[in-house]
Motif scaffolding. Structure first.
Motif, PDB file in Angstrom:
ATOM      1  N   TYR A  29       0.852  -1.182   0.000  1.00 26.47           N
ATOM      2  CA  TYR A  29       0.000   0.000   0.000  1.00 26.47           C
ATOM      3  C   TYR A  29       0.889   1.233   0.000  1.00 26.47           C
ATOM      4  O   TYR A  29       2.087   1.153   0.283  1.00 26.47           O
ATOM      5  CB  TYR A  29      -0.990   0.011   1.174  1.00 26.47           C
ATOM      6  N   THR A  41      -3.659   4.236   0.809  1.00 31.09           N
ATOM      7  CA  THR A  41      -4.492   3.429  -0.078  1.00 31.09           C
ATOM      8  C   THR A  41      -4.883   2.144   0.638  1.00 31.09           C
ATOM      9  O   THR A  41      -4.368   1.825   1.710  1.00 31.09           O
ATOM     10  CB  THR A  41      -3.726   3.053  -1.357  1.00 31.09           C
ATOM     11  N   VAL A  43      -4.741  -1.990   0.785  1.00 27.27           N
ATOM     12  CA  VAL A  43      -3.711  -2.977   0.456  1.00 27.27           C
ATOM     13  C   VAL A  43      -4.091  -3.626  -0.865  1.00 27.27           C
ATOM     14  O   VAL A  43      -5.259  -3.925  -1.106  1.00 27.27           O
ATOM     15  CB  VAL A  43      -3.589  -4.037   1.572  1.00 27.27           C
ATOM     16  N   TRP A  51      -4.179   0.642  -7.496  1.00 25.00           N
ATOM     17  CA  TRP A  51      -4.911   1.191  -6.360  1.00 25.00           C
ATOM     18  C   TRP A  51      -6.048   2.103  -6.817  1.00 25.00           C
ATOM     19  O   TRP A  51      -7.120   2.077  -6.268  1.00 25.00           O
ATOM     20  CB  TRP A  51      -3.975   1.977  -5.440  1.00 25.00           C
TER      21      TRP A  51
END
Length: 102
Positions: A29, A41, A43, A51
């Motif tokens: 992340y 963000t 994971v 993402w």
């Protein structure tokens, strides 16, 4: 005098993250930190994570905007589970921009 500002960081994707490890279950992340305020963000798995996250961070800056904020973008990688807790992530890559008012 200072004012509140909202800073947006659009995190799209990663490219060949830790591809030499051969770990197909790679989990990562991104965290963005601006003057001590941060957001991250979700994971995501794989060497090419997607993402597509718009991160919103509220910061207080000098109203004259004579200086730029300290900005740090860090990539975290899952390294296992820690004892009696959830997944353990460690920073694996970082880009920082610091500006001093001298």
């Amino acid at each position: 005098v200072s004012s509140l500002f909202t800073v947006y960081a659009n995190i799209i994707s990663g490219f060949e993250l830790d591809s030499k490890s051969g770990d197909e279950n790679l989990e990562t992340y991104i965290e963005v930190d601006i003057n001590g305020k941060s957001n991250q963000t979700e994971v995501n798995k794989g060497h090419f994570p997607f993402w597509n996250s718009l991160l919103e961070i509220n910061v207080e800056l000098d109203q004259k905007l004579d200086f730029a904020p300290n900005i740090c973008v860090t990539l975290y990688k899952k390294v296992g589970k820690s004892f009696l807790s959830s997944d353990k992530f460690e920073p694996t890559g970082k880009h920082a921009r610091s500006h001093s008012t001298t």
